[in-house]
Design a protein around this motif. Structure first.
Motif, short mmCIF file in Angstrom:
data_model
loop_
_atom_site.label_atom_id
_atom_site.label_comp_id
_atom_site.label_asym_id
_atom_site.label_seq_id
_atom_site.Cartn_x
_atom_site.Cartn_y
_atom_site.Cartn_z
N LEU A 189 0.83 -1.20 0.00
CA LEU A 189 0.00 0.00 0.00
C LEU A 189 0.86 1.25 0.00
O LEU A 189 0.60 2.20 -0.75
N ARG A 190 1.90 1.27 0.81
CA ARG A 190 2.77 2.44 0.90
C ARG A 190 3.44 2.73 -0.44
O ARG A 190 3.40 3.86 -0.94
N TYR A 191 4.03 1.71 -1.05
CA TYR A 191 4.73 1.94 -2.31
C TYR A 191 3.75 2.16 -3.46
O TYR A 191 4.05 2.91 -4.39
N GLY A 192 2.59 1.56 -3.40
CA GLY A 192 1.58 1.81 -4.42
C GLY A 192 1.09 3.25 -4.39
O GLY A 192 0.92 3.88 -5.43
N LEU A 193 0.87 3.77 -3.20
CA LEU A 193 0.46 5.17 -3.07
C LEU A 193 1.57 6.10 -3.52
O LEU A 193 1.32 7.14 -4.15
N ALA B 242 1.27 8.70 -6.63
CA ALA B 242 1.52 10.14 -6.49
C ALA B 242 2.51 10.62 -7.55
O ALA B 242 2.33 11.69 -8.13
N ILE B 243 3.53 9.83 -7.83
CA ILE B 243 4.49 10.19 -8.88
C ILE B 243 3.80 10.24 -10.24
O ILE B 243 4.01 11.15 -11.04
N PHE B 244 2.93 9.25 -10.51
CA PHE B 244 2.20 9.23 -11.78
C PHE B 244 1.31 10.46 -11.92
O PHE B 244 1.23 11.06 -12.99
N GLN B 245 0.65 10.85 -10.84
CA GLN B 245 -0.20 12.04 -10.89
C GLN B 245 0.61 13.30 -11.14
O GLN B 245 0.19 14.19 -11.89
N LEU B 246 1.79 13.40 -10.52
CA LEU B 246 2.64 14.56 -10.75
C LEU B 246 3.09 14.63 -12.21
O LEU B 246 3.14 15.70 -12.80
N ILE B 247 3.42 13.48 -12.78
CA ILE B 247 3.83 13.46 -14.19
C ILE B 247 2.67 13.89 -15.08
O ILE B 247 2.86 14.66 -16.03
N CYS B 248 1.46 13.44 -14.78
CA CYS B 248 0.29 13.83 -15.57
C CYS B 248 0.03 15.33 -15.45
O CYS B 248 -0.28 16.00 -16.45
N VAL B 249 0.13 15.88 -14.27
CA VAL B 249 -0.10 17.32 -14.08
C VAL B 249 0.98 18.11 -14.81
O VAL B 249 0.69 19.12 -15.46
N LEU B 250 2.22 17.68 -14.72
CA LEU B 250 3.30 18.38 -15.42
C LEU B 250 3.12 18.30 -16.94
O LEU B 250 3.46 19.24 -17.65
N ALA B 251 2.59 17.19 -17.43
CA ALA B 251 2.35 17.06 -18.87
C ALA B 251 1.29 18.04 -19.34
O ALA B 251 1.31 18.48 -20.49
N ILE B 252 0.35 18.39 -18.48
CA ILE B 252 -0.67 19.37 -18.84
C ILE B 252 -0.10 20.79 -18.77
O ILE B 252 -0.38 21.63 -19.63
N ILE B 253 0.72 21.06 -17.76
CA ILE B 253 1.21 22.42 -17.54
C ILE B 253 2.32 22.79 -18.53
O ILE B 253 2.31 23.88 -19.09
N ILE B 254 3.26 21.89 -18.75
CA ILE B 254 4.42 22.19 -19.59
C ILE B 254 4.08 21.90 -21.05
O ILE B 254 3.77 20.76 -21.40
N PRO B 255 4.15 22.91 -21.89
CA PRO B 255 3.84 22.68 -23.31
C PRO B 255 4.98 21.93 -23.99
O PRO B 255 6.16 22.16 -23.72
N VAL B 256 4.61 21.05 -24.91
CA VAL B 256 5.59 20.28 -25.65
C VAL B 256 5.70 20.90 -27.04
O VAL B 256 4.69 21.09 -27.71
N PRO B 257 6.91 21.25 -27.46
CA PRO B 257 7.05 21.83 -28.81
C PRO B 257 6.70 20.80 -29.87
O PRO B 257 7.17 19.66 -29.84
N ARG B 258 5.86 21.18 -30.80
CA ARG B 258 5.44 20.28 -31.87
C ARG B 258 6.34 20.49 -33.08
O ARG B 258 6.64 21.61 -33.45
#
Length: 56
Positions: free
Chosen positions: A22-26, A30-46
């Motif tokens: 449970l500890r490591y899964g949480l 949390a790391i996965f959620q941070l990566i998803c939020v950063l992917a929304i905030i930081i624009p990727v050059p196309r």
């Protein structure tokens, strides 16, 4: 009165397998959620592909 105080550390049992899971899964969640939020905030050059044309 002062001799009644017990300053020894409390006995804490070792975490079980499910508690560790449970500890490591949480933590990984949390790391996965941070990566998803950063992917929304930081624009990727196309890259501009000149071979791609839309014909109407």
């Amino acid at each position: 009165m002062a001799s009644d105080l017990d300053f020894s550390p409390p006995e804490v049992s070792e975490p079980t397998f499910l508690e560790n899971l449970l500890r490591y899964g949480l933590f990984l969640g949390a790391i996965f959620q941070l990566i998803c939020v950063l992917a929304i905030i930081i624009p990727v050059p196309r890259s501009h592909d000149s071979n791609f044309h839309i014909h109407t």
